[in-house]
Scaffold this motif. Sequence first.
Motif, PDB file in Angstrom:
ATOM      1  N   SER A 120       0.814  -1.205   0.000  1.00 22.23           N
ATOM      2  CA  SER A 120       0.000   0.000   0.000  1.00 22.23           C
ATOM      3  C   SER A 120       0.857   1.270   0.000  1.00 22.23           C
ATOM      4  O   SER A 120       0.401   2.332  -0.373  1.00 22.23           O
ATOM      5  CB  SER A 120      -0.940   0.013   1.205  1.00 22.23           C
ATOM      6  OG  SER A 120      -0.174  -0.041   2.387  1.00 22.23           O
ATOM      7  N   ASP A 121       2.118   1.133   0.424  1.00 17.76           N
ATOM      8  CA  ASP A 121       2.939   2.341   0.460  1.00 17.76           C
ATOM      9  C   ASP A 121       3.800   2.490  -0.801  1.00 17.76           C
ATOM     10  O   ASP A 121       4.744   3.267  -0.825  1.00 17.76           O
ATOM     11  CB  ASP A 121       3.821   2.350   1.711  1.00 17.76           C
ATOM     12  CG  ASP A 121       4.809   1.178   1.716  1.00 17.76           C
ATOM     13  OD1 ASP A 121       4.698   0.306   0.834  1.00 17.76           O
ATOM     14  OD2 ASP A 121       5.678   1.156   2.600  1.00 17.76           O
ATOM     15  N   MET A 122       3.478   1.758  -1.863  1.00 14.86           N
ATOM     16  CA  MET A 122       4.277   1.895  -3.091  1.00 14.86           C
ATOM     17  C   MET A 122       4.064   3.250  -3.747  1.00 14.86           C
ATOM     18  O   MET A 122       4.872   3.708  -4.532  1.00 14.86           O
ATOM     19  CB  MET A 122       3.968   0.774  -4.074  1.00 14.86           C
ATOM     20  CG  MET A 122       4.504  -0.556  -3.584  1.00 14.86           C
ATOM     21  SD  MET A 122       4.717  -1.764  -4.883  1.00 14.86           S
ATOM     22  CE  MET A 122       6.294  -1.289  -5.544  1.00 14.86           C
ATOM     23  N   HIS A 148       6.951   7.471  -5.290  1.00 16.24           N
ATOM     24  CA  HIS A 148       6.467   6.089  -5.408  1.00 16.24           C
ATOM     25  C   HIS A 148       7.661   5.146  -5.516  1.00 16.24           C
ATOM     26  O   HIS A 148       8.818   5.589  -5.615  1.00 16.24           O
ATOM     27  CB  HIS A 148       5.558   5.950  -6.624  1.00 16.24           C
ATOM     28  CG  HIS A 148       6.301   6.108  -7.920  1.00 16.24           C
ATOM     29  ND1 HIS A 148       6.916   5.049  -8.545  1.00 16.24           N
ATOM     30  CD2 HIS A 148       6.564   7.197  -8.675  1.00 16.24           C
ATOM     31  CE1 HIS A 148       7.509   5.490  -9.632  1.00 16.24           C
ATOM     32  NE2 HIS A 148       7.319   6.785  -9.739  1.00 16.24           N
ATOM     33  N   GLN A 149       7.359   3.857  -5.499  1.00 15.31           N
ATOM     34  CA  GLN A 149       8.425   2.841  -5.628  1.00 15.31           C
ATOM     35  C   GLN A 149       8.122   1.863  -6.764  1.00 15.31           C
ATOM     36  O   GLN A 149       8.645   0.758  -6.788  1.00 15.31           O
ATOM     37  CB  GLN A 149       8.556   2.074  -4.312  1.00 15.31           C
ATOM     38  CG  GLN A 149       9.000   2.953  -3.165  1.00 15.31           C
ATOM     39  CD  GLN A 149       8.929   2.232  -1.825  1.00 15.31           C
ATOM     40  OE1 GLN A 149       8.704   1.028  -1.765  1.00 15.31           O
ATOM     41  NE2 GLN A 149       9.100   2.959  -0.758  1.00 15.31           N
ATOM     42  N   LEU A 150       7.279   2.264  -7.693  1.00 16.13           N
ATOM     43  CA  LEU A 150       6.862   1.335  -8.748  1.00 16.13           C
ATOM     44  C   LEU A 150       8.013   0.928  -9.656  1.00 16.13           C
ATOM     45  O   LEU A 150       7.958  -0.117 -10.309  1.00 16.13           O
ATOM     46  CB  LEU A 150       5.741   1.966  -9.593  1.00 16.13           C
ATOM     47  CG  LEU A 150       4.476   2.351  -8.829  1.00 16.13           C
ATOM     48  CD1 LEU A 150       3.448   2.926  -9.773  1.00 16.13           C
ATOM     49  CD2 LEU A 150       3.909   1.149  -8.092  1.00 16.13           C
ATOM     50  N   GLN A 151       9.059   1.766  -9.715  1.00 13.70           N
ATOM     51  CA  GLN A 151      10.182   1.433 -10.593  1.00 13.70           C
ATOM     52  C   GLN A 151      10.880   0.153 -10.159  1.00 13.70           C
ATOM     53  O   GLN A 151      11.609  -0.456 -10.938  1.00 13.70           O
ATOM     54  CB  GLN A 151      11.182   2.605 -10.661  1.00 13.70           C
ATOM     55  CG  GLN A 151      12.060   2.799  -9.442  1.00 13.70           C
ATOM     56  CD  GLN A 151      11.377   3.588  -8.338  1.00 13.70           C
ATOM     57  OE1 GLN A 151      10.163   3.721  -8.303  1.00 13.70           O
ATOM     58  NE2 GLN A 151      12.174   4.114  -7.415  1.00 13.70           N
ATOM     59  N   GLN A 152      10.630  -0.269  -8.928  1.00 11.79           N
ATOM     60  CA  GLN A 152      11.275  -1.491  -8.438  1.00 11.79           C
ATOM     61  C   GLN A 152      10.455  -2.735  -8.762  1.00 11.79           C
ATOM     62  O   GLN A 152      10.900  -3.855  -8.537  1.00 11.79           O
ATOM     63  CB  GLN A 152      11.457  -1.385  -6.913  1.00 11.79           C
ATOM     64  CG  GLN A 152      12.358  -0.238  -6.507  1.00 11.79           C
ATOM     65  CD  GLN A 152      12.325   0.002  -5.001  1.00 11.79           C
ATOM     66  OE1 GLN A 152      11.736  -0.766  -4.260  1.00 11.79           O
ATOM     67  NE2 GLN A 152      12.963   1.068  -4.569  1.00 11.79           N
ATOM     68  N   HIS A 153       9.253  -2.539  -9.260  1.00 11.96           N
ATOM     69  CA  HIS A 153       8.373  -3.693  -9.432  1.00 11.96           C
ATOM     70  C   HIS A 153       8.566  -4.347 -10.802  1.00 11.96           C
ATOM     71  O   HIS A 153       8.667  -3.652 -11.812  1.00 11.96           O
ATOM     72  CB  HIS A 153       6.914  -3.254  -9.281  1.00 11.96           C
ATOM     73  CG  HIS A 153       6.027  -4.395  -8.965  1.00 11.96           C
ATOM     74  ND1 HIS A 153       5.638  -5.299  -9.912  1.00 11.96           N
ATOM     75  CD2 HIS A 153       5.489  -4.814  -7.797  1.00 11.96           C
ATOM     76  CE1 HIS A 153       4.889  -6.215  -9.345  1.00 11.96           C
ATOM     77  NE2 HIS A 153       4.771  -5.950  -8.063  1.00 11.96           N
ATOM     78  N   ASP A 213      -7.348   1.513  -4.263  1.00 12.73           N
ATOM     79  CA  ASP A 213      -7.940   1.189  -2.957  1.00 12.73           C
ATOM     80  C   ASP A 213      -7.144   1.871  -1.859  1.00 12.73           C
ATOM     81  O   ASP A 213      -7.698   2.447  -0.922  1.00 12.73           O
ATOM     82  CB  ASP A 213      -7.928  -0.330  -2.713  1.00 12.73           C
ATOM     83  CG  ASP A 213      -9.021  -1.036  -3.498  1.00 12.73           C
ATOM     84  OD1 ASP A 213      -9.913  -0.342  -4.033  1.00 12.73           O
ATOM     85  OD2 ASP A 213      -8.968  -2.277  -3.587  1.00 12.73           O
ATOM     86  N   SER A 214      -5.822   1.788  -2.012  1.00 14.46           N
ATOM     87  CA  SER A 214      -4.943   2.376  -1.007  1.00 14.46           C
ATOM     88  C   SER A 214      -5.054   3.906  -1.005  1.00 14.46           C
ATOM     89  O   SER A 214      -5.243   4.534   0.037  1.00 14.46           O
ATOM     90  CB  SER A 214      -3.502   1.940  -1.297  1.00 14.46           C
ATOM     91  OG  SER A 214      -2.608   2.676  -0.533  1.00 14.46           O
ATOM     92  N   LEU A 215      -4.984   4.493  -2.200  1.00 11.56           N
ATOM     93  CA  LEU A 215      -5.073   5.951  -2.291  1.00 11.56           C
ATOM     94  C   LEU A 215      -6.455   6.454  -1.892  1.00 11.56           C
ATOM     95  O   LEU A 215      -6.610   7.531  -1.315  1.00 11.56           O
ATOM     96  CB  LEU A 215      -4.764   6.402  -3.724  1.00 11.56           C
ATOM     97  CG  LEU A 215      -3.334   6.147  -4.203  1.00 11.56           C
ATOM     98  CD1 LEU A 215      -3.209   6.469  -5.680  1.00 11.56           C
ATOM     99  CD2 LEU A 215      -2.358   6.983  -3.395  1.00 11.56           C
ATOM    100  N   GLY A 223      10.799   7.096  -9.566  1.00  5.59           N
ATOM    101  CA  GLY A 223      10.411   7.274  -8.165  1.00  5.59           C
ATOM    102  C   GLY A 223       9.688   8.592  -7.916  1.00  5.59           C
ATOM    103  O   GLY A 223       9.087   8.779  -6.871  1.00  5.59           O
ATOM    104  N   ASP A 224       9.758   9.513  -8.907  1.00  6.63           N
ATOM    105  CA  ASP A 224       9.052  10.795  -8.786  1.00  6.63           C
ATOM    106  C   ASP A 224       7.724  10.725  -9.534  1.00  6.63           C
ATOM    107  O   ASP A 224       7.549   9.911 -10.448  1.00  6.63           O
ATOM    108  CB  ASP A 224       9.883  11.936  -9.395  1.00  6.63           C
ATOM    109  CG  ASP A 224      11.175  12.175  -8.639  1.00  6.63           C
ATOM    110  OD1 ASP A 224      11.197  11.966  -7.405  1.00  6.63           O
ATOM    111  OD2 ASP A 224      12.161  12.559  -9.289  1.00  6.63           O
TER     112      ASP A 224
END
Length: 303
Positions: free
Chosen positions: A15-17, A38-43, A126-128, A220-221
């Motif tokens: 949820s904190d991505m 965000h951290q989506l670049q790691q996924h 859902d998280s946001l 990440g931005d």
Amino acid sequence: MIKKITLPAGTTFQSDMVRIDPTTFENHVDAQPFAIQHQLQQHPLFQLENLIELSKRLPRKQREYVFSKQEFGTHEDLEHYKHAADNDELSTDELIQAIEHQNIVIVLRNVESDSVYGQFVNECLDSLGEFVEPVTGKISGRESFIFISPPQAYTPYHYDPEQNFFMQIRGKKQMAIYDVNNRDVLPEEALEGFYNEGQRITNCSESLFEQYQLFEMNPGDGVYVPVTAPHWVRTLDEISISVSINFRTPSSIRRDRVYRMNRMLRKAGLRPRPVSQQANTWSELTKSALLGAPATMKNLVRR
Ligand SMILES: [Fe+2]
């Protein structure tokens, strides 16, 4: 040779991505852009090879290949958006080569229709939604678009009909966002034409072109883009991957309805008042209530 990335079984999103400060959102929604992280670049889902695979399994109408020929600062022309449909038959490796060396932009539309990426869109919203909905009311129209662009790609001035959390996954991107409430930058009549016929103006006046807020994004931005805030985008010296998470709020739906009602009133010889940003004055709430679902929304293609 491209190394395939295998998704781990049971891949989920934390949820904190995507991290957005609730107070900042409350202070900026429908009015001003603000930076997000965000951290989506790691996924694995957002690695280039997996996105190319996604492009191959999405229905044809949801993937768009366009030539990125536009020079920075110029206006939109047809050549820029000419479809490069031949690329549909290329292998993954060839397609990646085409992005970089033939200036092909791949736009993946409505990736929420894919079972894997749809899970991401839902978990993310859902998280946001836990802090968005107390501010805006119930959100609807969940969508996600992914943009894979070559170096030096430029998307000229335009505006979109949804709330937008835009996130940079790979490479550097600049997004210049204009004041959503400045009717010299985007005249009221142009917005009325947008909501009624899907017409867009393709630039603001030259004297206002530099009056934007610039967001320079690395992986990440990201940035929140208010509904119909004009913006242009360009990539820098490497392949760029970006993802947008879009949704509608009661205010964005009301704006659609009020602009449609205003068009009817104008045709009847009246001169309706400009629409407020949240379309929540007494008369706007009345106009909105008189119209049904925002049918034109389906026809407003975002970029
Ligand atoms: Fe856009």
